[in-house]
Scaffold this active site. Structure first.
Site, PDB file in Angstrom:
ATOM      1  N   HIS A 357       0.887  -1.300  -0.072  1.00  0.00           N
ATOM      2  CA  HIS A 357       0.055  -0.044  -0.093  1.00  0.00           C
ATOM      3  C   HIS A 357       0.881   1.407   0.040  1.00  0.00           C
ATOM      4  O   HIS A 357       0.105   2.198   0.102  1.00  0.00           O
ATOM      5  CB  HIS A 357      -0.976  -0.031   1.419  1.00  0.00           C
ATOM      6  CG  HIS A 357      -1.720  -1.079   1.340  1.00  0.00           C
ATOM      7  ND1 HIS A 357      -3.146  -0.888   0.861  1.00  0.00           N
ATOM      8  CD2 HIS A 357      -1.832  -2.576   1.607  1.00  0.00           C
ATOM      9  CE1 HIS A 357      -4.030  -1.942   1.076  1.00  0.00           C
ATOM     10  NE2 HIS A 357      -3.165  -2.746   1.581  1.00  0.00           N
ATOM     11  N   LYS A 545      -7.892  14.289   4.379  1.00  0.00           N
ATOM     12  CA  LYS A 545      -7.146  13.372   4.191  1.00  0.00           C
ATOM     13  C   LYS A 545      -5.918  13.383   5.343  1.00  0.00           C
ATOM     14  O   LYS A 545      -5.759  14.512   6.006  1.00  0.00           O
ATOM     15  CB  LYS A 545      -6.232  12.899   2.910  1.00  0.00           C
ATOM     16  CG  LYS A 545      -5.617  14.288   2.352  1.00  0.00           C
ATOM     17  CD  LYS A 545      -5.146  13.965   0.954  1.00  0.00           C
ATOM     18  CE  LYS A 545      -6.185  13.925  -0.171  1.00  0.00           C
ATOM     19  NZ  LYS A 545      -6.238  12.682  -0.775  1.00  0.00           N
ATOM     20  N   ARG A 546      -4.855  12.148   5.772  1.00  0.00           N
ATOM     21  CA  ARG A 546      -3.883  12.422   6.660  1.00  0.00           C
ATOM     22  C   ARG A 546      -2.977  13.614   6.080  1.00  0.00           C
ATOM     23  O   ARG A 546      -2.962  13.941   5.066  1.00  0.00           O
ATOM     24  CB  ARG A 546      -3.010  11.166   6.635  1.00  0.00           C
ATOM     25  CG  ARG A 546      -3.725  10.143   7.592  1.00  0.00           C
ATOM     26  CD  ARG A 546      -4.096  10.527   8.811  1.00  0.00           C
ATOM     27  NE  ARG A 546      -2.888  10.639   9.822  1.00  0.00           N
ATOM     28  CZ  ARG A 546      -2.361   9.628  10.516  1.00  0.00           C
ATOM     29  NH1 ARG A 546      -2.853   8.498  10.769  1.00  0.00           N
ATOM     30  NH2 ARG A 546      -1.287   9.799  11.191  1.00  0.00           N
ATOM     31  N   LYS A 551       1.242  14.563   0.273  1.00  0.00           N
ATOM     32  CA  LYS A 551      -0.045  14.814  -0.091  1.00  0.00           C
ATOM     33  C   LYS A 551      -0.270  16.297  -0.353  1.00  0.00           C
ATOM     34  O   LYS A 551      -1.359  16.721  -1.055  1.00  0.00           O
ATOM     35  CB  LYS A 551      -1.068  14.176   1.022  1.00  0.00           C
ATOM     36  CG  LYS A 551      -1.219  12.710   1.312  1.00  0.00           C
ATOM     37  CD  LYS A 551      -2.134  12.411   2.457  1.00  0.00           C
ATOM     38  CE  LYS A 551      -1.994  10.791   2.838  1.00  0.00           C
ATOM     39  NZ  LYS A 551      -2.617  10.129   1.848  1.00  0.00           N
ATOM     40  N   THR A 653      -8.586   6.623  -1.718  1.00  0.00           N
ATOM     41  CA  THR A 653      -9.890   6.083  -1.887  1.00  0.00           C
ATOM     42  C   THR A 653     -10.804   7.297  -1.618  1.00  0.00           C
ATOM     43  O   THR A 653     -11.936   7.308  -2.042  1.00  0.00           O
ATOM     44  CB  THR A 653     -10.073   4.940  -0.966  1.00  0.00           C
ATOM     45  OG1 THR A 653      -9.498   5.336   0.445  1.00  0.00           O
ATOM     46  CG2 THR A 653      -9.421   3.707  -1.302  1.00  0.00           C
ATOM     47  N   LYS A 657     -14.836   8.520  -2.996  1.00  0.00           N
ATOM     48  CA  LYS A 657     -15.895   9.013  -2.490  1.00  0.00           C
ATOM     49  C   LYS A 657     -16.296  10.148  -2.635  1.00  0.00           C
ATOM     50  O   LYS A 657     -17.581  10.534  -2.715  1.00  0.00           O
ATOM     51  CB  LYS A 657     -15.665   8.901  -0.666  1.00  0.00           C
ATOM     52  CG  LYS A 657     -15.246   7.240  -0.193  1.00  0.00           C
ATOM     53  CD  LYS A 657     -14.449   7.598   1.000  1.00  0.00           C
ATOM     54  CE  LYS A 657     -13.583   6.526   1.412  1.00  0.00           C
ATOM     55  NZ  LYS A 657     -12.695   6.421   2.562  1.00  0.00           N
TER      56      LYS A 657
HETATM   57  C1  26W Z   1       4.968   2.058   9.458  1.00  0.00           C
HETATM   58  C2  26W Z   1       3.688   2.347   9.733  1.00  0.00           C
HETATM   59  C3  26W Z   1       2.747   2.270   8.662  1.00  0.00           C
HETATM   60  C4  26W Z   1       1.476   2.055   8.828  1.00  0.00           C
HETATM   61  C5  26W Z   1       0.533   2.218   7.900  1.00  0.00           C
HETATM   62  C6  26W Z   1       3.234   2.290   7.424  1.00  0.00           C
HETATM   63  C7  26W Z   1       2.449   2.223   6.369  1.00  0.00           C
HETATM   64  C8  26W Z   1       0.783   2.241   6.508  1.00  0.00           C
HETATM   65  C9  26W Z   1       0.098   2.186   5.410  1.00  0.00           C
HETATM   66  C10 26W Z   1       0.409   1.022   4.571  1.00  0.00           C
HETATM   67  C11 26W Z   1      -0.206   3.415   4.827  1.00  0.00           C
HETATM   68  C12 26W Z   1      -1.402   3.441   4.049  1.00  0.00           C
HETATM   69  O1  26W Z   1      -2.687   3.459   4.564  1.00  0.00           O
HETATM   70  N1  26W Z   1      -1.400   3.743   2.616  1.00  0.00           N
HETATM   71  C13 26W Z   1      -2.472   3.971   1.952  1.00  0.00           C
HETATM   72  O2  26W Z   1      -3.253   2.783   1.719  1.00  0.00           O
HETATM   73  C14 26W Z   1      -4.559   3.191   0.790  1.00  0.00           C
HETATM   74  C15 26W Z   1      -5.341   1.956   0.611  1.00  0.00           C
HETATM   75  O3  26W Z   1      -4.587   1.021  -0.210  1.00  0.00           O
HETATM   76  C16 26W Z   1      -4.104   3.898  -0.363  1.00  0.00           C
HETATM   77  O4  26W Z   1      -5.102   4.360  -0.900  1.00  0.00           O
HETATM   78  C17 26W Z   1      -3.309   5.112  -0.171  1.00  0.00           C
HETATM   79  O5  26W Z   1      -2.863   5.730  -1.312  1.00  0.00           O
HETATM   80  C18 26W Z   1      -1.837   4.643   0.776  1.00  0.00           C
HETATM   81  O6  26W Z   1      -1.288   5.793   1.085  1.00  0.00           O
END
Ligand code: 26W
Length: 812
Positions: A357, A545-546, A551, A653, A657
């Site tokens: 992701h 968004k975050r 971003k 995503t 929406k």
């Molecule tokens: C290291 C901690 C950590 C925690 C969460 C690293 C990475 C994450 C996630 C993978 C980050 C995340 O939420 N990525 C997002 O995933 C969405 C679902 O696929 C995508 O739509 C977003 O573009 C992506 O940033």
């Protein structure tokens, strides 16, 4: 859809029964909180009954099942979703109203559990909705965090975090299953013993933690399935010190601050960089070990053997966080079920699949090898052996190519690389949008792609359109019901039929009216919460968004400052009233993101104070953006900002929406925007900026933000204006950030994309004034959004990756 077998009086009786048995009270005397609990418990009972029928069918039909492992499930509130899915909302509304209660108030009483950070967790929740609606046999596994994602308060422009105690009222949905606990072991010593030609692994002096499941049932829309989301909570097995107790030190005897007490306390609030903390590694192993023991026990109880595991079980690891599934399944198969290495490995790879992701290097998980060995000694041994064998295979394919082999190695430079482990141990690896899946093949996973190209595929993300359209925008979905029939609720690609109505003036007007009513609904909710007004006749331009540099909330700020500057230079300029709404949380330790929030807030204050603006511009930072806020914000939006630097946003995503609610996207060719543009055509989306390839080339040539700054008067003024500060607040550090940082100035190329962004946004502003044309475009966006439903995404996973099919409805 209404369920005609349950009547209002049935609901009345059920609620009366619950109130009497659980609270010893009556419908007349019950408090709102008692009613709330009685409603939830009644719905929970219905789901439990329905689930047992479904479970029986899955078992009888010997269906292959999917287990979706994810450290986060950002489910949002459940009551409305469950009532609508079961077709009993109306009966509940009437029964409650007869007792003097308003169902909408009961809805608002439910907390919004923050068991996730953002995109990853919300996607997992959308997938559970779609899997259930489509009648697939699916289970979600995650952790039952006592404290979810922090609550955000904004105090004088600064983000302040407060704890999310969602369990106080949110635990009513959870069914504790103390009969289904497993024990998870950490640390200790490993020794080997040969017994009758068989190697026995002995683990001593370990810490043992009990994993207790808390189940949350997930309903589907008009479906037979009810899925289970199993959340593990840690309980101490050894937290009773008998010695201290017998010495009369009663309190001390139970006051042992052990691992068990902290393990599932809190969700890590960061989705942008890996912290490498031992507690996080322990959380991951806890999730994986408890879930796998559970999966194996269930499988054995149905089939009595593990030899058919890959035919009957698919395990999906959502990003690398549950990647320890791979060595843990090896451990169970070899150490407990006496599999040979070869057949264990064959089973694991055929069972596990993995979704990536993110390509942000700082988010890729790597664990310090010593820490890993200390906390998970047996798992470490297994990972070493996986790696030894893998590198030996690579040596045969690429003899002498040390560089390549060390890049692909799972362990290197004192680190265990979780992405490498995930790729090596899975049969399929996918990205989450077309562009992202290509980037994975070209960059992060290039070596693996060259070695095993057949492993790599794409599944573009999707959203649960029933929550984000039907539930969040009842007026628009009623219009769709009327024009194209309700079939789109379970067959989202049917929304395409709505495009037929783009030239129907009465529908165009209805869509416009709905947008306006949704703006009023949002403005009312905002006023109730914060006591501040928003002009519902202004254009709503939203970035929610975050908060993260990639971003590019900062690019949006530059745009707003430039518009403000136009007013300052010519106070009588005609400018359409615009409200810029920002929502999102910054990771608590992410200094720059917090400063961006402060900048947005202080810019907003400055504009509010300025009489020259005369209500034409307003900047709002929405405190505590969460799933519930998003549900009312998206239907009210005119312009959706999806402006990440191309190549950085894996999918996004939120963009989907907004689209399905008729907002127009201003965005870069990044993530899912690319496919959205394909779906609606260039006239119906506002694309600007560098492409991923151009970003790459510019990066390689050498990016100098100063050149862009010097070339554009408007940009120069905007940057300078920020650096001069607002209302006495100092933002001069942004000069270093944008222009002079020796390391790298403007790392996400805001300045390079500014001119293109500003002119594209202004084109959208002009188009917005041609009201009918704009609304026609909105209709085309709504009609084009069907592809971005998670029903389609999970179907692709089911057919191409997990190889599962829905249960056969007609069979008993
Ligand atoms: C290291 C901690 C950590 C925690 C969460 C690293 C990475 C994450 C996630 C993978 C980050 C995340 O939420 N990525 C997002 O995933 C969405 C679902 O696929 C995508 O739509 C977003 O573009 C992506 O940033």
């Amino acid at each position: 859809m209404t369920n005609t077998t349950i009547t209002q009086s049935d609901i009345h009786n059920i609620l009366a029964g619950k109130l009497s048995r659980h609270f010893g009270t009556t419908c007349e005397d019950a408090t709102k909180n008692q009613i709330y609990k009685a409603v939830l418990l009644s719905v929970r009972d219905m789901l439990t009954d329905k689930r047992s029928v479904f479970k029986r069918k899955v078992k009888k039909q010997h269906k292959k099942r999917v287990y979706y492992m994810c450290m986060e499930f950002l489910i949002g509130r459940s009551l409305k979703n469950n009532l609508q899915n079961l077709g009993i909302e109306q009966q509940f509304r009437s029964a409650l109203s007869e007792m003097g209660f308003d169902l909408d108030e009961i809805y608002a009483h439910e907390p919004d559990p923050g068991l996730g950070n953002g995109g990853l967790g919300r996607l997992a929740a959308c997938f559970m909705d779609s899997l259930t609606t489509s009648n697939y046999p699916a289970t979600g596994f995650s952790l039952c965090y006592e404290y979810g994602f922090f609550h955000q308060r904004i105090v004088d422009g600064n983000q302040v975090e407060t704890p999310d105690t969602w369990m106080q009222t949110g635990d009513t949905w959870l069914v504790p299953r103390t009969d289904k606990t497993f024990s998870v072991k950490f640390g200790g010593k490993i020794s080997e013993k040969w017994d009758n030609g068989r190697l026995e692994i002995i683990n001593t002096d370990y810490d043992e933690v009990e994993a207790v499941p808390y189940d949350m049932m997930i309903s589907g829309y008009d479906s037979e399935a009810v899925s289970n989301l199993r959340l593990w909570k840690a309980r101490d097995l050894s937290n009773f010190n008998m010695k201290l107790f017998t010495q009369g030190q009663y309190m001390q005897a139970v006051q042992n601050n052990t691992l068990a007490e902290t393990l599932t306390r809190v969700l890590y609030p960061s989705d942008d960089h890996e912290e490498g903390k031992i507690l996080r590694l322990s959380q991951q192993y806890f999730l994986v070990s408890a879930s796998l023991q559970n999966i194996i026990a269930d499988h054995i109880s149905v089939y009595g053997t593990l030899s058919n595991l890959p035919e009957k079980v698919a395990i999906h690891i959502n990003d690398t966080h549950p990647a320890l599934c791979i060595p843990e399944l090896m451990r169970i198969l070899m150490d407990i079920y006496s599999f040979s290495w070869e057949s264990a490995w064959d089973t694991v790879v055929k069972t596990v699949s993995y979704t990536n992701h993110t390509v942000m290097p700082e988010a890729l998980e790597k664990w310090n090898e010593d820490l890993f060995r200390l906390r998970l000694p047996r798992i470490y041994m297994i990972v070493c052996e996986i790696n030894r064998r893998y590198c030996a295979d690579l040596w045969n394919i690429y003899p002498g190519d040390w560089d390549r082999i060390s890049r692909m190695s799972i362990i290197a430079n004192g680190q265990v690389r979780m992405a490498n482990l995930s790729v090596v141990g899975s049969h399929t690896v996918n990205g989450v949008s077309k562009l992202h899946s290509e980037i994975l093949k070209e960059t992060v996973f290039h070596d693996y792609y060259k070695t095993t190209p057949e492993k790599f595929t794409n599944v573009t993300n999707g959203i649960a359109h029933r929550r984000w359209l039907c539930e969040g925008n009842p007026m628009l979905s009623a219009l769709l019901d009327k024009t194209i029939t309700p079939a789109y609720r379970t067959d989202p690609e049917k929304i395409a039929e709505f495009a037929r109505f783009k030239d129907d003036q009465s529908i165009v007007e209805a869509v416009r009216e709905i947008k306006h009513r949704n703006k009023e609904r949002f403005a009312d909710a905002y006023f109730k919460k914060f006591g501040r007004k928003i002009d519902t006749h202004s254009l709503f331009d939203v970035q929610a968004k975050r908060i993260h540099e990639y971003k590019r909330q900062l690019l949006n700020v530059l745009k707003i400052v430039a518009l403000y500057d136009e007013i300052k230079q010519n106070p009588n300029i005609s400018m359409r009233p615009q409200t810029f709404l920002f929502g999102g949380k910054a990771a608590p330790g992410y200094y720059r993101a917090k400063d961006i929030i402060r900048l947005i807030c202080k810019l907003g204050d400055e504009i509010d104070r300025d009489p020259d603006v005369k209500g034409r511009l307003k900047v709002v930072f929405l405190e505590e953006y969460n799933v519930s806020t998003a549900e009312i914000l998206m239907p009210a939006t005119d312009i959706s900002e999806q402006i990440s630097l191309a190549g950085k946003e894996a999918s996004g995503t939120g963009c989907m929406k907004f689209m399905i609610n008729g907002a127009m996207t201003v965005g870069t060719l990044d993530g899912a925007n690319v496919e959205m543009a394909d779906a609606v055509g260039d006239d119906n989306i506002y694309i600007f900026g560098l492409t991923a390839r151009e970003v790459d080339e510019l990066w390689k040539r050498g990016y100098h933000s100063m050149l862009f700054y010097r070339e554009s008067e408007r940009l120069k003024n905007a940057v300078d204006r920020i650096c001069r500060g607002f209302g006495g607040e100092d933002f001069s550090d942004f000069e270093n950030y944008f222009l002079t940082n020796q390391n790298i100035a403007d790392p996400y190329m805001c300045l390079a994309d500014f001119d293109s962004y500003f002119s594209t946004y202004n084109r959208a502003l002009d188009d917005y004034d041609k009201r009918d044309e704009w609304t026609k475009r909105a209709i085309i966006n709504i009609a084009g959004a069907g592809y971005f439903a998670s029903d389609r995404s999970v179907r692709e996973y089911a057919e191409n990756i997990w190889h599962i099919t829905p249960i056969d409805k007609d069979e008993k």
